[in-house]
Design an enzyme around this catalytic site. Sequence first.
Site, PDB file in Angstrom:
ATOM      1  N   CYS A 210      19.118  84.035  20.395  1.00 60.41           N
ATOM      2  CA  CYS A 210      17.786  84.153  20.971  1.00 60.41           C
ATOM      3  C   CYS A 210      16.774  84.122  19.839  1.00 60.41           C
ATOM      4  CB  CYS A 210      17.697  85.476  21.716  1.00 60.41           C
ATOM      5  SG  CYS A 210      16.013  86.013  22.017  1.00 60.41           S
TER       6      CYS A 210
ATOM      7  N   GLU B 103      56.918 103.104   6.927  1.00 64.52           N
ATOM      8  CA  GLU B 103      56.894 104.179   7.924  1.00 64.52           C
ATOM      9  C   GLU B 103      56.330 103.608   9.217  1.00 64.52           C
ATOM     10  OE1 GLU B 103      53.912 106.633   6.193  1.00 64.52           O
ATOM     11  OE2 GLU B 103      55.013 106.856   4.319  1.00 64.52           O
TER      12      GLU B 103
ATOM     13  N   CYS C 102      14.913  87.655  27.542  1.00 63.92           N
ATOM     14  CA  CYS C 102      13.473  87.517  27.283  1.00 63.92           C
ATOM     15  C   CYS C 102      12.968  86.095  27.529  1.00 63.92           C
ATOM     16  CB  CYS C 102      13.131  87.958  25.856  1.00 63.92           C
ATOM     17  SG  CYS C 102      13.685  86.800  24.595  1.00 63.92           S
TER      18      CYS C 102
ATOM     19  N   TYR D  97      52.574 112.234   7.001  1.00 62.10           N
ATOM     20  CA  TYR D  97      52.879 111.013   6.237  1.00 62.10           C
ATOM     21  C   TYR D  97      51.979 110.795   5.024  1.00 62.10           C
ATOM     22  CZ  TYR D  97      49.144 109.347   9.327  1.00 62.10           C
ATOM     23  OH  TYR D  97      47.974 109.229  10.009  1.00 62.10           O
TER      24      TYR D  97
ATOM     25  N   CYS E 219      12.260  90.367  21.803  1.00 62.32           N
ATOM     26  CA  CYS E 219      13.334  90.376  22.800  1.00 62.32           C
ATOM     27  C   CYS E 219      13.799  91.819  23.002  1.00 62.32           C
ATOM     28  CB  CYS E 219      14.502  89.511  22.334  1.00 62.32           C
ATOM     29  SG  CYS E 219      15.912  89.603  23.462  1.00 62.32           S
TER      30      CYS E 219
ATOM     31  N   LYS F 205      51.080  95.089  12.058  1.00 63.26           N
ATOM     32  CA  LYS F 205      50.951  95.428  13.477  1.00 63.26           C
ATOM     33  C   LYS F 205      51.971  94.674  14.332  1.00 63.26           C
ATOM     34  CE  LYS F 205      47.811  97.662  14.690  1.00 63.26           C
ATOM     35  NZ  LYS F 205      46.374  97.787  14.757  1.00 63.26           N
TER      36      LYS F 205
ATOM     37  N   LYS G  43      53.896 103.139  12.233  1.00 62.84           N
ATOM     38  CA  LYS G  43      52.484 103.483  12.404  1.00 62.84           C
ATOM     39  C   LYS G  43      52.370 104.195  13.744  1.00 62.84           C
ATOM     40  CE  LYS G  43      47.852 101.618  11.912  1.00 62.84           C
ATOM     41  NZ  LYS G  43      47.217 102.198  13.076  1.00 62.84           N
TER      42      LYS G  43
ATOM     43  N   CYS H 283      17.406  82.664  26.394  1.00 61.33           N
ATOM     44  CA  CYS H 283      17.873  84.042  26.364  1.00 61.33           C
ATOM     45  C   CYS H 283      17.714  84.652  27.761  1.00 61.33           C
ATOM     46  CB  CYS H 283      17.069  84.844  25.346  1.00 61.33           C
ATOM     47  SG  CYS H 283      17.405  86.609  25.427  1.00 61.33           S
TER      48      CYS H 283
ATOM     49  N   ASP I  30      50.820 105.884  16.892  1.00 59.04           N
ATOM     50  CA  ASP I  30      49.581 105.622  17.612  1.00 59.04           C
ATOM     51  C   ASP I  30      49.024 106.923  18.184  1.00 59.04           C
ATOM     52  OD1 ASP I  30      47.506 104.240  18.651  1.00 59.04           O
ATOM     53  OD2 ASP I  30      48.641 103.267  20.257  1.00 59.04           O
TER      54      ASP I  30
HETATM   55  S1  IVH Z   1      48.461 106.137   5.877  1.00 55.92           S
HETATM   56  C1  IVH Z   1      45.165 106.069   2.837  1.00 55.92           C
HETATM   57  N1  IVH Z   1      50.580 106.154   7.391  1.00 55.92           N
HETATM   58  O1  IVH Z   1      46.674 104.633  11.074  1.00 55.92           O
HETATM   59  C2  IVH Z   1      46.162 105.809   3.911  1.00 55.92           C
HETATM   60  N2  IVH Z   1      48.468 106.036   8.473  1.00 55.92           N
HETATM   61  O2  IVH Z   1      44.862 102.390  10.804  1.00 55.92           O
HETATM   62  C3  IVH Z   1      45.931 106.585   5.127  1.00 55.92           C
HETATM   63  N3  IVH Z   1      48.573 106.040  10.905  1.00 55.92           N
HETATM   64  O3  IVH Z   1      43.922 106.485   9.993  1.00 55.92           O
HETATM   65  C4  IVH Z   1      46.762 106.304   6.280  1.00 55.92           C
HETATM   66  N4  IVH Z   1      50.760 106.173  11.083  1.00 55.92           N
HETATM   67  O4  IVH Z   1      45.574 107.614  11.623  1.00 55.92           O
HETATM   68  C5  IVH Z   1      49.242 106.095   7.358  1.00 55.92           C
HETATM   69  N5  IVH Z   1      52.554 106.247   8.592  1.00 55.92           N
HETATM   70  C6  IVH Z   1      51.240 106.186   8.567  1.00 55.92           C
HETATM   71  C7  IVH Z   1      50.456 106.137   9.756  1.00 55.92           C
HETATM   72  C8  IVH Z   1      49.070 106.056   9.655  1.00 55.92           C
HETATM   73  C9  IVH Z   1      49.620 106.122  11.746  1.00 55.92           C
HETATM   74  C10 IVH Z   1      47.161 105.923  11.332  1.00 55.92           C
HETATM   75  C11 IVH Z   1      46.210 106.854  10.635  1.00 55.92           C
HETATM   76  C12 IVH Z   1      45.200 105.969   9.964  1.00 55.92           C
HETATM   77  C13 IVH Z   1      45.314 104.727  10.786  1.00 55.92           C
HETATM   78  C14 IVH Z   1      44.830 103.509  10.016  1.00 55.92           C
END
Ligand code: IVH
Length: 721
Positions: free
Chosen positions: A460, A139, A445, A249, A466, A337, A141, A442, A143
């Site tokens: 330090c 799926e 300090c 999701y 410090c 990523k 990810k 440092c 943002d």
């Molecule tokens: S699954 C236990 N699926 O990414 C698994 N997360 O870096 C829970 N996110 O906190 C997350 N798209 O806010 C999942 N298709 C997707 C996602 C997703 C975005 C976000 C989510 C999570 C964060 C983790």
Amino acid sequence: MSDSEQEKGAAIKQGAGIAVDRLTTAEAKAELSRLAAEIGAANRAYHAEDAPEISDAAYDALKQRNAAIEARFPELKRADSPSGQVGAAPSDGFGKVRHAVRMLSLENAFDETDVAEFDQRIRRFLGLSDDAPLAYTAEPKIDGLSLSLRYENGALVQAATRGDGEVGENVTANALTIADIPQTLAGAPEILEVRGEVYMSHADFAALNARQEVTGGKTFANPRNAAAGSLRQLDAGITRARPLRFFAYAWGELSEPLSTTQHGAIARLAGLGFQTNPLTDRLDGVEGLLRHYKDVEARRAALGYDIDGVVYKVDDLRLQERLGFRSTTPRWAIAHKFPAELAWTVLEAIDIQVGRTGALSPVARLRPVTVGGVVVSNATLHNEDYIAGRDSTGGPIREGRDIRVGDWVQVYRAGDVIPKIKDVDLSRRPADAEPYVFPGVCPECGSAALREPGDAVRRCAGGLICPAQAVEKLKHFVSRGAFDIEGLGAKQIEMFFADDLLPIREPADIFTLAARDGANLAKLANRDGFGEKSTSKLFEAIEERREIPLARLLFALGIRHLGEAGASIIASHYGTWPAFEAAMTAARIGEGPEWDDLVGIDGVGAVMASSLITTMQQEAERASIDRLVAQLEVQESRRVVAEGSPVAGKTIVFTGTLEKMSRAEAKARAEALGAKVAGSVSAKTDLVVAGPGAGSKAKKATDLGIETIDEDGWLALIGGA
Ligand code: IVH
């Protein structure tokens, strides 16, 4: 009270106990009226009179019931409905919600090797061969920010942000304004927590910023910030005016399963009326995943909303269950990523910051530049070797090119993390640029800043004398995963640290603040940003934290090499502060039973172990910790023990080959049942599970008279558990 009023009262009381989906229209109307009155009175008592009459929990319950009834009978929503009112939240900001199932984050993969290793780890854990079929759901990810939506009997009763994963903020009133979020569901399980991402499209983000500029409002750096800022509005009316969207999701608590597969569960959520992402696909093996990743990456720019990678999840939900979780992430998922975005700019200066462990960190001050939608003016330069163009082994990085003030440097951001410097352009180097000389003392300090052999970082040597170390330690102490004291953030810590009348110089001082201030609030209430009300609120917030779980305390101490996950492992091993303290006091680095016990804990290496012992045995440090602990009630760390588990609290050692499940799975399973799994046999071992080929450990168990069983015996013991 007249008879008819009495009757009405009785009817309403009855109504209050009735499940929302069984209310008649008349009962719902009467109850909404009662709830508006009760919530209104509670708001007045809390905000105007500053004298709350009901608990936060009771208040939340009223609000939730009100929201649930409104969700089912939208036409009955009153003009004076409490759901969208300003200042309706208890305490400052939003009410708190404890998640029924923790909201976790994801491990990251940055390249194809990471993805292949993820697949390998899963196969090893499940005991699958390299060529056995293994399907994943991929799926995008999204943002944005995650949100948990709780439905009871098909009505949305609560929406909560992730918060620290255990406790989030109650944003029900705000969620009710988002068009993508259904308020009622037909044919849903009785209890259904749907999780997903709130986000804003590029077009809506641009239009919002344009409107904000015209009206003189706050503009946002990127769609994610805009989404977060819009969801977390105390006035739900503002959220309503912001174009937020939601993709589902995942899920939390469920009264019955949604499906047997991840892919099926997403389809079920879509069937219930949620938006699910169209780029979701079911794929076989690593090759399929990587092909899909490239495909999604190619479409990324045209999507109209931000995604920052692709999430891979084991498709079979039974396998997900067997794989389970590490402390903060599931074993069955990973986020692959997209590569970070890059930009060139001028390095204007290098500053040195001193951290809580004394590390001198070079910070690049940059001519501001936009990287991936965010203006960047600072970046980390890691350490002196990184600036000089050497890695930790003395080998070249950037082909040995050093970084100097005045250089053009390439900046990148990967996810949420601090921007970094990737490269330097020597062709644009000013003729008078000098090599950077890293300070040997440092800057805060004046103590010597030393580099131990094998350590990339100069530190330090001032320790607690410090001021920079002391302030950073305090900031860490009050931060989110640590004591998380409301009203006492980094800014207030700096103020209190510099204060002569009522200073906070070490953690214990936080808990003596109220006593030192005296009952009249005089000293505190007269300074910047503090009135009598905020002072007493701060004191309350501090009091609330006097009782603290062991894991949080350990993390808060800011011990080098001990992060949140490590702290929680240590806490569940020792259970109580006295047990931990006694062990650390008696321990010797590298030898003896306490050392063996400590490094025998899975997830604890020699580095963390030495750091714990050194800190707990360092005189000044220890005295400061003791002063703190004397102020606290440290809660025992209890593991979540499955009811009736035959191995709860037992210490188990696995040895030899297991044939029906991998060692990792056996261990995870035992831990889920409340057992401790140790790496070596000692007098503290309760049970040894020995497979074929078990050697010295099984022999030692026999010598010590410890019960030893084989894998079948183990499976029989835990039975269907
Ligand atoms: S699954 C236990 N699926 O990414 C698994 N997360 O870096 C829970 N996110 O906190 C997350 N798209 O806010 C999942 N298709 C997707 C996602 C997703 C975005 C976000 C989510 C999570 C964060 C983790």
